[in-house]
Design a protein around this motif. Sequence first.
Motif, PDB file in Angstrom:
ATOM      1  N   LYS A 105       0.845  -1.206   0.000  1.00  0.00           N
ATOM      2  CA  LYS A 105       0.000   0.000   0.000  1.00  0.00           C
ATOM      3  C   LYS A 105       0.871   1.244   0.000  1.00  0.00           C
ATOM      4  CE  LYS A 105      -4.215  -1.992   1.184  1.00  0.00           C
ATOM      5  NZ  LYS A 105      -5.037  -2.268   0.012  1.00  0.00           N
ATOM      6  N   ALA A 120      -6.841   9.327  -1.522  1.00  0.00           N
ATOM      7  CA  ALA A 120      -7.040   9.892  -0.177  1.00  0.00           C
ATOM      8  C   ALA A 120      -5.687  10.305   0.417  1.00  0.00           C
ATOM      9  CB  ALA A 120      -7.676   8.828   0.716  1.00  0.00           C
ATOM     10  N   LYS A 216     -18.484  -5.530  -0.770  1.00  0.00           N
ATOM     11  CA  LYS A 216     -17.377  -6.084   0.027  1.00  0.00           C
ATOM     12  C   LYS A 216     -17.783  -6.469   1.446  1.00  0.00           C
ATOM     13  CE  LYS A 216     -13.396  -4.344  -2.408  1.00  0.00           C
ATOM     14  NZ  LYS A 216     -14.013  -3.543  -3.469  1.00  0.00           N
ATOM     15  N   ASN A 226     -15.289  -6.386   6.347  1.00  0.00           N
ATOM     16  CA  ASN A 226     -14.950  -6.489   4.929  1.00  0.00           C
ATOM     17  C   ASN A 226     -14.578  -7.924   4.582  1.00  0.00           C
ATOM     18  OD1 ASN A 226     -15.190  -4.406   3.136  1.00  0.00           O
ATOM     19  ND2 ASN A 226     -13.283  -3.431   3.731  1.00  0.00           N
ATOM     20  N   MET A 275     -13.442   5.317  -5.687  1.00  0.00           N
ATOM     21  CA  MET A 275     -14.539   5.921  -4.925  1.00  0.00           C
ATOM     22  C   MET A 275     -15.089   7.077  -5.767  1.00  0.00           C
ATOM     23  SD  MET A 275     -16.086   5.410  -2.077  1.00  0.00           S
ATOM     24  CE  MET A 275     -15.313   5.004  -0.531  1.00  0.00           C
TER      25      MET A 275
END
Length: 428
Positions: A105, A120, A216, A226, A275
């Motif tokens: 990530k 984000a 999810k 999730n 998103m």
Amino acid sequence: MKVLVIGSGGREHALAWKSAQDENVTEVFVCPGNAGTELEDKLTNIEIEHNDFESIAAFCSEENISLVIIGPEQPLVMGLADFLLSKKINVFGPSQAAAQLEGSKTFSKDFFVKYGIPTAAYKSFDGFTDALRYLDSIDYPTVIKADGLAAGKGVIICSTKSEAISALESIFKDKAFGSAGSRVVIEEFLEGEEASFIAVVSKNKIVSLATSQDHKAVCEGDVGLNTGGMGAYSPAPIVTDAINQKILDEVMKPTMQGLIDEGSPYLGFLYAGIMIKDGEIKVLEFNCRFGDPETQPIMMRLKSSLVELCLDAIEDKLETHQIEWSSKSACGVVIASGGYPEQYKSNQEISLDEINGADIKLFHAGTKMLNDSIVTSGGRVFCATALGNDLKDAQEKAYELVNKVSFNGAFHRKDIGYKGIYMGVKWV
Ligand code: AMP
Ligand code: GLY
């Protein structure tokens, strides 16, 4: 022509099933596969572990495999595509370096910032103390993510600071995600609706696949823990032509170019979790593979050949590839083992009523054969998938199919597809 699909989930059943429909394909091997791939015409399971690269390469040479499609992220992040390529085997899947987009990530967030891809705000931390101190300076809710691969479960949404402290404790101190949690990303919570944007990418060329969305969370109304995904559908009405173009321009193209600039051009399925809010988009994550369960409804809608699509990508001929979709909608409902995504029982005997009918397909995921019976062997056991004239019709047919399956502890969400059917209406 012979094809090898690596993996054992619902995604791999769907990829293998679709590959077998190509008239030039004589046999599809699935490594290691599940009971569904074992029982399907033209499909053969082979018992080789994902991490046994040498045996996979030897099998490809012995069987003269023309195409290897790698399904899951784990072997990609471990470098299976590089290894097979080094043995001159025709493989569809990104290199280990490019798979870092999903494998770390921190890597992907730093990459987004470097190439101006909307995402984000975030910070990453290698230790508990610094991360804890940072919690004083942010707004809530916040999102805490284990840096490495955690089967879709390494993301914790924290409504309060005390929840965030518990999340950090479980990741750093209790090692809830093992070494995947030796570093964390803490990021701004985004509101909006998520869509899965999945494409076939070869260097700077891209063929977008049909739009899709998955569900999810484990419970109806998209609440609860999730999971890898409890169901999916295609098309996704939220992804309008304008949003589609925006994702291509602001996310996919800069990513493809960024990877070329970094010396790791991409080859394979590339999946951006997006998103969407008020016409604006932000990337939640990248996956270096097809989505599961998005693959199942998308493969039901694909009319042209999957094998040709992968071969054209490998041969750098995507610009001339003509992809064809059914105008029907598809919906897939996951049937899971009681307790998933936490502890669940395996080896539960499965009973299936007779399943006939056009436009329906029961894809297996966590199933295996045991003494001539089909038993459960995973959290997500099936994806009951159907095509319909519209999403509502597809949903009804998928739920009819769900009712033909039973095993001890089986459960499914009752509302898969609602976001697409009642677009913009919040579940109450
Ligand atoms: P990821 O593995 O990063 O995609 O996260 C898994 C899921 O957690 C996403 O599909 C979202 O549902 C949720 N999620 C991740 N990041 C955020 C965020 N910044 N804001 C809100 N939800 C998020
Ligand atoms: N369905 C979400 C994923 O494949 O990661």
